[in-house]
Structures are given as structure tokens and as C-alpha cells.
Design a protein around this motif. Structure first.
Motif, PDB file in Angstrom:
ATOM      1  N   GLY A  36       7.423 -18.201   0.792  1.00 18.21           N
ATOM      2  CA  GLY A  36       9.101 -17.809   1.024  1.00 18.21           C
ATOM      3  C   GLY A  36       9.179 -16.875   2.319  1.00 18.21           C
ATOM      4  O   GLY A  36      10.335 -16.364   2.369  1.00 18.21           O
ATOM      5  N   VAL A  37       8.180 -16.690   3.065  1.00 11.47           N
ATOM      6  CA  VAL A  37       8.463 -16.000   4.302  1.00 11.47           C
ATOM      7  C   VAL A  37       9.355 -16.702   5.319  1.00 11.47           C
ATOM      8  O   VAL A  37      10.411 -16.148   5.909  1.00 11.47           O
ATOM      9  N   PHE A  38       9.151 -18.032   5.390  1.00 11.27           N
ATOM     10  CA  PHE A  38      10.067 -19.018   6.274  1.00 11.27           C
ATOM     11  C   PHE A  38      10.554 -20.142   5.266  1.00 11.27           C
ATOM     12  O   PHE A  38       9.824 -20.445   4.454  1.00 11.27           O
ATOM     13  N   LYS A  39      11.753 -20.453   6.109  1.00  8.54           N
ATOM     14  CA  LYS A  39      12.175 -21.662   5.338  1.00  8.54           C
ATOM     15  C   LYS A  39      12.149 -23.031   6.184  1.00  8.54           C
ATOM     16  O   LYS A  39      12.455 -24.041   5.680  1.00  8.54           O
ATOM     17  N   ASP A  40      12.263 -22.639   7.600  1.00  7.49           N
ATOM     18  CA  ASP A  40      12.095 -23.702   8.607  1.00  7.49           C
ATOM     19  C   ASP A  40      10.659 -24.155   8.928  1.00  7.49           C
ATOM     20  O   ASP A  40       9.671 -23.127   9.157  1.00  7.49           O
ATOM     21  N   GLU A  41      10.131 -25.416   8.877  1.00  5.56           N
ATOM     22  CA  GLU A  41       8.832 -25.636   8.962  1.00  5.56           C
ATOM     23  C   GLU A  41       8.395 -25.498  10.728  1.00  5.56           C
ATOM     24  O   GLU A  41       7.351 -24.766  10.930  1.00  5.56           O
ATOM     25  N   ARG A  42       9.235 -25.751  11.452  1.00  5.86           N
ATOM     26  CA  ARG A  42       8.975 -25.467  12.785  1.00  5.86           C
ATOM     27  C   ARG A  42       8.876 -23.981  13.194  1.00  5.86           C
ATOM     28  O   ARG A  42       8.018 -23.705  13.949  1.00  5.86           O
TER      29      ARG A  42
END
Length: 262
Positions: A36-42
């Protein structure tokens, strides 16, 4: 682990079970998304690529022998501004439209299929021996040399020049050249006896005047000039009388009296 590797640490060492380097990047990216730290894969993949400098891949064969199969370097791809304004120089509408389509193709390529990193093997195990395949990137060479001692840095520089013909720039220590320039070329030897121990030439301390019982100041005799004591006991009156006959001076004796007498 990714957060601790980005700041406040010299290096980060961890283990993983990915079979290839792209699988390693994908696995770490998915772990960050699941946390849940990032939501965007890139964005998550960019953070992973900035941390991974080298991947030392070990293999265990069917006989149970474990060895290093390859060492892979990760090189993040920096985003560059590749857009042009050549359409302003075009005279026709068709020329301007072609230049605009070129910029549009670059934009969609960066948006949909932008390359975030490159990887290449530095060393591989081939035919029962290790072979150097590609040189280390200039950025990692610089970072490695900064964290080396002088002897290790010299050995590493010889390794780079011998195998890849790379001669990195010397890293000087601030103030080192100035100290060497201030050292005189020739220095005269100074005898030890001519050099004062505390930097100040000491003078002989004069004798101190000590008042006697009668009130007349009396000088303290120096130990080296004190006359030898006689074993014969004489009275004080007779001693003063003998001294008057010899020196014709006051019965109060001092250093000068002993010096003249000697």
C-alpha cells in the motif's frame, strides 16, 4: 527495505529468489504495491530501480554445488527532453503537421512504454571460469571509489585500466597539496644540544637575600660554593677574628667572601 536504502545508509544488502533480473524488479514492485505504499506501478518500479545497483545471482546445481553465475548491474534510464520545435522553421502546413506528429509519437512512447532501466552483466561464469563481459558504468565507478581506502582505490584503478582501459579521475584530498607545497625542500640539521627544551633560554637565578636576626640582609650561599665543613670545633668569636685578619671584611659572610678566599 527500499526506503532505508534510499537515505541514511552507505549500502543495503538483502537476498531474493528471483531467477532473472527483470523478475527481481517485478517482484519488488509488486511487494510495494501490496504493502500500500504506492498505487502506480511505474512510480513503484522507479523507486525499486534507483535502489538496485548490482545483483549477484547464485545458482545451485543438481550436485548441490552453489556458485555465482553472474553479476548484473542495474542502470536507471534518465528521462530526457527529446521534444523539438522544428515545426516553427517549416513553411508549409504539411511540414508543420509532420513535426507535430513526431513530438506526439515521442509523448505517447514515454507515456505508454517508457524504459525505466537497463541491465547488463558485468561478469559471467562460462566454461568453468569467470569472464568479464561489460564494464561498470561511470556513475557506479565514482560511487565505489569514494567509499574506498587509498590502497583499495589504487588496486581498483589498476583493475579498471587492465581489463577495460578505464582511467578514472584522481580524487584529491582538500588541503593535501597546500601542505606539501609549504614543506621546505632543504632543511638544515640542528644539534639537539642547541635546541632549548621549552623554547626559552633559561637564565641563572640570582641568589636570594635573606634577612638575618640582626636585621642586616644576608645572602644565601650557593650549594656548589659552600665551603667544606671542618671537623675541628672553634668558638664563634675566634672564627670571626680569623676572618677579619685574612679578608679585613665584615664578619657577615657571603658568596663573594668564599670566592676571594678560594
Amino acid at each position: 527495505m527500499i526506503q532505508s536504502a534510499q537515505v541514511a545508509s552507505k549500502f543495503t544488502l538483502f537476498t531474493h529468489h528471483a531467477k532473472t533480473f527483470p523478475d527481481l524488479v517485478t517482484a519488488l514492485r509488486n511487494s510495494m504495491l501490496r504493502a500500500g505504499v504506492f498505487k502506480d506501478e511505474r512510480t513503484a518500479e522507479e523507486q525499486v530501480v534507483q535502489v538496485l545497483n548490482f545483483d549477484i545471482h547464485l545458482v545451485k546445481d543438481f550436485r548441490g554445488v552453489r556458485y555465482i553465475e553472474r553479476i548484473t548491474e542495474c542502470i536507471p534510464v534518465e528521462e530526457k527532453n527529446e521534444y523539438t520545435f522544428d515545426h516553427r522553421n517549416e513553411k508549409t502546413l504539411e511540414g508543420k503537421f509532420d513535426k507535430f506528429m513526431d513530438n506526439a509519437a515521442i509523448f505517447f512512447g514515454k507515456t505508454t512504454n517508457r524504459e525505466l532501466y537497463k541491465y547488463r552483466n558485468i561478469m559471467e561464469y562460462v566454461n568453468d571460469s569467470y569472464v568479464l563481459t561489460n564494464p561498470i558504468s561511470e556513475t557506479n565507478i565514482k560511487e565505489m571509489r569514494i567509499n574506498m581506502e587509498t590502497t583499495d582505490m589504487e588496486a581498483f584503478d589498476r583493475f579498471l585500466e587492465r581489463n577495460w582501459g578505464i582511467k578514472p579521475a584522481k580524487i584529491g584530498i582538500p588541503g593535501e597539496v597546500q601542505e606539501l607545497e609549504n614543506v621546505p625542500t632543504e632543511q638544515k640539521a640542528v644539534p639537539v644540544s642547541a635546541t632549548p627544551t621549552d623554547g626559552i633560554l633559561r637564565k641563572k637565578r640570582p641568589a636570594q637575600n635573606i634577612p638575618s636576626k640582626t636585621g642586616t640582609p644576608k645572602r644565601r650561599p650557593i650549594a656548589t660554593q659552600t665551603p667544606k665543613a671542618t671537623t675541628q670545633r672553634i668558638s664563634k668569636t675566634q672564627e670571626n677574628t680569623d676572618i677579619r685578619k685574612k679578608t679585613n671584611r665584615s664578619p657577615i659572610l657571603g658568596n663573594d667572601d668564599f670566592e676571594d678566599e678560594n
